[in-house]
Design a protein around this motif. Structure first.
Motif, PDB file in Angstrom:
ATOM      1  N   ARG A  27      28.059 -10.607  -8.870  1.00 32.07           N
ATOM      2  CA  ARG A  27      27.638 -10.938  -7.505  1.00 32.07           C
ATOM      3  C   ARG A  27      26.123 -11.015  -7.384  1.00 32.07           C
ATOM      4  O   ARG A  27      25.573 -11.911  -6.737  1.00 32.07           O
ATOM      5  CB  ARG A  27      28.196  -9.872  -6.542  1.00 32.07           C
ATOM      6  N   LEU A  28      25.430 -10.083  -8.036  1.00 34.64           N
ATOM      7  CA  LEU A  28      23.976 -10.021  -7.917  1.00 34.64           C
ATOM      8  C   LEU A  28      23.240 -10.799  -8.995  1.00 34.64           C
ATOM      9  O   LEU A  28      22.048 -11.021  -8.882  1.00 34.64           O
ATOM     10  CB  LEU A  28      23.516  -8.560  -7.955  1.00 34.64           C
ATOM     11  N   GLY A  29      23.962 -11.176 -10.067  1.00 33.11           N
ATOM     12  CA  GLY A  29      23.290 -11.825 -11.190  1.00 33.11           C
ATOM     13  C   GLY A  29      22.504 -10.837 -12.022  1.00 33.11           C
ATOM     14  O   GLY A  29      21.539 -11.209 -12.702  1.00 33.11           O
ATOM     15  N   TRP A  30      22.906  -9.554 -11.974  1.00 35.46           N
ATOM     16  CA  TRP A  30      22.222  -8.513 -12.732  1.00 35.46           C
ATOM     17  C   TRP A  30      22.842  -8.357 -14.111  1.00 35.46           C
ATOM     18  O   TRP A  30      23.947  -8.818 -14.382  1.00 35.46           O
ATOM     19  CB  TRP A  30      22.307  -7.178 -12.001  1.00 35.46           C
ATOM     20  N   ARG A  31      22.127  -7.676 -14.988  1.00 38.89           N
ATOM     21  CA  ARG A  31      22.635  -7.360 -16.320  1.00 38.89           C
ATOM     22  C   ARG A  31      23.681  -6.258 -16.212  1.00 38.89           C
ATOM     23  O   ARG A  31      23.715  -5.499 -15.230  1.00 38.89           O
ATOM     24  CB  ARG A  31      21.496  -6.918 -17.242  1.00 38.89           C
ATOM     25  N   LEU A  32      24.508  -6.153 -17.250  1.00 34.65           N
ATOM     26  CA  LEU A  32      25.575  -5.155 -17.271  1.00 34.65           C
ATOM     27  C   LEU A  32      25.469  -4.302 -18.526  1.00 34.65           C
ATOM     28  O   LEU A  32      25.250  -4.818 -19.623  1.00 34.65           O
ATOM     29  CB  LEU A  32      26.936  -5.853 -17.240  1.00 34.65           C
ATOM     30  N   LEU A  33      25.622  -2.985 -18.350  1.00 38.13           N
ATOM     31  CA  LEU A  33      25.692  -2.055 -19.478  1.00 38.13           C
ATOM     32  C   LEU A  33      26.982  -1.256 -19.356  1.00 38.13           C
ATOM     33  O   LEU A  33      27.175  -0.532 -18.380  1.00 38.13           O
ATOM     34  CB  LEU A  33      24.490  -1.102 -19.473  1.00 38.13           C
ATOM     35  N   ASP A  34      27.857  -1.405 -20.335  1.00 40.57           N
ATOM     36  CA  ASP A  34      29.080  -0.607 -20.410  1.00 40.57           C
ATOM     37  C   ASP A  34      28.843   0.458 -21.471  1.00 40.57           C
ATOM     38  O   ASP A  34      29.091   0.246 -22.650  1.00 40.57           O
ATOM     39  CB  ASP A  34      30.271  -1.508 -20.783  1.00 40.57           C
ATOM     40  N   SER A  35      28.342   1.618 -21.043  1.00 35.55           N
ATOM     41  CA  SER A  35      27.971   2.638 -22.027  1.00 35.55           C
ATOM     42  C   SER A  35      29.189   3.218 -22.735  1.00 35.55           C
ATOM     43  O   SER A  35      29.107   3.629 -23.891  1.00 35.55           O
ATOM     44  CB  SER A  35      27.173   3.763 -21.367  1.00 35.55           C
ATOM     45  N   GLY A  36      30.339   3.254 -22.044  1.00 35.20           N
ATOM     46  CA  GLY A  36      31.554   3.728 -22.691  1.00 35.20           C
ATOM     47  C   GLY A  36      31.915   2.873 -23.883  1.00 35.20           C
ATOM     48  O   GLY A  36      32.392   3.375 -24.911  1.00 35.20           O
ATOM     49  N   ALA A  37      31.658   1.564 -23.760  1.00 36.00           N
ATOM     50  CA  ALA A  37      31.938   0.651 -24.866  1.00 36.00           C
ATOM     51  C   ALA A  37      31.057   0.983 -26.066  1.00 36.00           C
ATOM     52  O   ALA A  37      31.473   0.809 -27.213  1.00 36.00           O
ATOM     53  CB  ALA A  37      31.711  -0.798 -24.435  1.00 36.00           C
ATOM     54  N   GLY A 120      17.833  -6.855 -12.671  1.00 36.53           N
ATOM     55  CA  GLY A 120      18.385  -5.541 -12.361  1.00 36.53           C
ATOM     56  C   GLY A 120      19.496  -5.217 -13.334  1.00 36.53           C
ATOM     57  O   GLY A 120      19.931  -6.072 -14.118  1.00 36.53           O
ATOM     58  N   LEU A 121      19.955  -3.967 -13.304  1.00 36.10           N
ATOM     59  CA  LEU A 121      20.988  -3.523 -14.225  1.00 36.10           C
ATOM     60  C   LEU A 121      22.061  -2.736 -13.492  1.00 36.10           C
ATOM     61  O   LEU A 121      21.756  -1.865 -12.671  1.00 36.10           O
ATOM     62  CB  LEU A 121      20.372  -2.629 -15.312  1.00 36.10           C
ATOM     63  N   VAL A 122      23.325  -3.055 -13.804  1.00 39.47           N
ATOM     64  CA  VAL A 122      24.449  -2.243 -13.356  1.00 39.47           C
ATOM     65  C   VAL A 122      24.932  -1.476 -14.585  1.00 39.47           C
ATOM     66  O   VAL A 122      25.373  -2.079 -15.564  1.00 39.47           O
ATOM     67  CB  VAL A 122      25.586  -3.110 -12.786  1.00 39.47           C
ATOM     68  N   ALA A 123      24.806  -0.152 -14.547  1.00 39.93           N
ATOM     69  CA  ALA A 123      25.106   0.689 -15.711  1.00 39.93           C
ATOM     70  C   ALA A 123      26.367   1.506 -15.464  1.00 39.93           C
ATOM     71  O   ALA A 123      26.444   2.283 -14.517  1.00 39.93           O
ATOM     72  CB  ALA A 123      23.930   1.613 -16.005  1.00 39.93           C
ATOM     73  N   ASP A 124      27.352   1.319 -16.328  1.00 40.57           N
ATOM     74  CA  ASP A 124      28.666   1.943 -16.212  1.00 40.57           C
ATOM     75  C   ASP A 124      28.795   3.041 -17.258  1.00 40.57           C
ATOM     76  O   ASP A 124      28.581   2.791 -18.452  1.00 40.57           O
ATOM     77  CB  ASP A 124      29.721   0.841 -16.427  1.00 40.57           C
ATOM     78  N   GLY A 125      29.134   4.265 -16.828  1.00 41.94           N
ATOM     79  CA  GLY A 125      29.280   5.313 -17.828  1.00 41.94           C
ATOM     80  C   GLY A 125      29.697   6.658 -17.279  1.00 41.94           C
ATOM     81  O   GLY A 125      30.391   6.752 -16.275  1.00 41.94           O
ATOM     82  N   ARG A 126      29.242   7.703 -17.961  1.00 46.16           N
ATOM     83  CA  ARG A 126      29.541   9.065 -17.556  1.00 46.16           C
ATOM     84  C   ARG A 126      28.285   9.908 -17.354  1.00 46.16           C
ATOM     85  O   ARG A 126      28.348  10.972 -16.765  1.00 46.16           O
ATOM     86  CB  ARG A 126      30.463   9.731 -18.599  1.00 46.16           C
ATOM     87  N   ASP A 127      27.147   9.406 -17.836  1.00 51.59           N
ATOM     88  CA  ASP A 127      25.894  10.140 -17.620  1.00 51.59           C
ATOM     89  C   ASP A 127      24.753   9.191 -17.260  1.00 51.59           C
ATOM     90  O   ASP A 127      23.592   9.494 -17.485  1.00 51.59           O
ATOM     91  CB  ASP A 127      25.524  10.964 -18.858  1.00 51.59           C
ATOM     92  N   MET A 128      25.093   8.043 -16.666  1.00 56.04           N
ATOM     93  CA  MET A 128      24.069   7.064 -16.316  1.00 56.04           C
ATOM     94  C   MET A 128      23.092   7.613 -15.270  1.00 56.04           C
ATOM     95  O   MET A 128      21.877   7.454 -15.387  1.00 56.04           O
ATOM     96  CB  MET A 128      24.714   5.768 -15.803  1.00 56.04           C
ATOM     97  N   GLY A 129      23.630   8.256 -14.249  1.00 58.65           N
ATOM     98  CA  GLY A 129      22.773   8.756 -13.174  1.00 58.65           C
ATOM     99  C   GLY A 129      22.191  10.121 -13.430  1.00 58.65           C
ATOM    100  O   GLY A 129      21.221  10.513 -12.770  1.00 58.65           O
ATOM    101  N   THR A 130      22.760  10.859 -14.384  1.00 57.01           N
ATOM    102  CA  THR A 130      22.275  12.218 -14.649  1.00 57.01           C
ATOM    103  C   THR A 130      21.300  12.296 -15.818  1.00 57.01           C
ATOM    104  O   THR A 130      20.400  13.127 -15.825  1.00 57.01           O
ATOM    105  CB  THR A 130      23.454  13.169 -14.927  1.00 57.01           C
ATOM    106  N   VAL A 131      21.482  11.422 -16.825  1.00 58.37           N
ATOM    107  CA  VAL A 131      20.677  11.515 -18.046  1.00 58.37           C
ATOM    108  C   VAL A 131      19.921  10.227 -18.366  1.00 58.37           C
ATOM    109  O   VAL A 131      18.711  10.242 -18.593  1.00 58.37           O
ATOM    110  CB  VAL A 131      21.562  11.893 -19.263  1.00 58.37           C
ATOM    111  N   ILE A 132      20.626   9.110 -18.400  1.00 57.47           N
ATOM    112  CA  ILE A 132      20.014   7.868 -18.881  1.00 57.47           C
ATOM    113  C   ILE A 132      19.076   7.252 -17.843  1.00 57.47           C
ATOM    114  O   ILE A 132      17.946   6.864 -18.153  1.00 57.47           O
ATOM    115  CB  ILE A 132      21.093   6.852 -19.291  1.00 57.47           C
ATOM    116  N   PHE A 133      19.522   7.162 -16.591  1.00 58.18           N
ATOM    117  CA  PHE A 133      18.702   6.574 -15.526  1.00 58.18           C
ATOM    118  C   PHE A 133      18.634   7.537 -14.336  1.00 58.18           C
ATOM    119  O   PHE A 133      19.159   7.236 -13.254  1.00 58.18           O
ATOM    120  CB  PHE A 133      19.273   5.223 -15.088  1.00 58.18           C
ATOM    121  N   PRO A 134      17.992   8.706 -14.502  1.00 57.51           N
ATOM    122  CA  PRO A 134      17.931   9.670 -13.400  1.00 57.51           C
ATOM    123  C   PRO A 134      17.148   9.160 -12.195  1.00 57.51           C
ATOM    124  O   PRO A 134      17.266   9.712 -11.101  1.00 57.51           O
ATOM    125  CB  PRO A 134      17.250  10.893 -14.030  1.00 57.51           C
ATOM    126  N   ASP A 135      16.347   8.096 -12.388  1.00 57.25           N
ATOM    127  CA  ASP A 135      15.574   7.523 -11.284  1.00 57.25           C
ATOM    128  C   ASP A 135      16.219   6.248 -10.748  1.00 57.25           C
ATOM    129  O   ASP A 135      15.565   5.469 -10.053  1.00 57.25           O
ATOM    130  CB  ASP A 135      14.145   7.227 -11.742  1.00 57.25           C
TER     131      ASP A 135
END
Length: 224
Positions: A27-37, A120-135
């Protein structure tokens, strides 16, 4: 850290993170990161290279040099489409084992942060907001009851022709949840400033709508 805006989406397996992230990124034309993958890819690459799942140093070397690219729903490893191969329950269980190893997680940090590029980036995972991209400009913790997540996974696998047991999937998801939540390195938990969404009684369109509405409220959709 600074740079392009990030939507960080965390949560347990089967909550709908992957579909949500793909739709929002499209929808936004942003990049995607599937960290689980990425962890599934490490497990897959380890099997191919004959590296044991408890060989932390060997797995870390594989993780640092993963030639991975995401293209829509495709996951490409060194140009090979491995989207189906990494989605098996066995690969998922092996990925959960690999994700417990601090050396592997550390090796993947730089790779994951490297996906943060304009617009921009949409980051999918389990620690994206706590460790990888805390900001991250916006953080979502997407969850659902374990039974509902097992039902969704059962339907998905059956449609793909896999012979699976609903009770077995429910037990495996509960076990994986405990392992992810109790691991010493980056345990699964919502970031303090995350927007928590329980999707048990919601369809994916409703979840996407909630997230996009909140992004619009925060003026994060100007990059469209």
């Amino acid at each position: 850290m600074n740079g392009a805006p990030v939507l960080a989406v965390d949560g347990p397996g089967g909550a709908g993170k992957g579909t949500l992230c793909r739709r929002v990124a499209e929808r936004l034309g942003w990049r995607l990161l599937d960290s689980g993958a990425l962890y599934r890819l490490v497990a897959l690459a380890a099997g191919r290279a004959g590296v044991a799942l408890d060989d932390e140093a060997g797995l870390a070397v594989l993780a640092r040099d993963l030639p991975v690219r995401f293209s829509g729903e495709q996951v490409l490893l060194d140009g090979e489409d491995v989207s189906e191969g990494i989605r098996t329950e066995r690969c998922g269980d092996e990925a959960s084992q690999v994700a417990q190893l601090p050396g592997v997680r550390t090796a993947l940090v730089g790779l994951q942060r490297g996906f943060r590029r304009p617009p921009g980036l949409v980051a999918d995972g389990r620690d994206m907001g706590t460790v990888i991209f805390p900001d991250a400009e916006m953080k979502v913790f997407l969850t659902a009851a374990a039974e509902e997540r097992a039902r969704r996974r059962y339907k998905q696998l059956k449609e793909k022709g896999f012979d699976v047991s609903l009770s077995g999937l429910t037990a495996e998801i509960a076990h994986r949840d405990r392992r992810d939540a109790e691991r010493a390195e980056a345990p699964l938990r919502p970031a303090p400033d995350a927007c928590v969404i329980d999707s048990t009684d919601m369809d994916i369109d409703e979840v996407v709508g909630v997230v996009l509405d909140e992004m619009a409220r925060r003026q994060l959709m100007r990059q469209e």
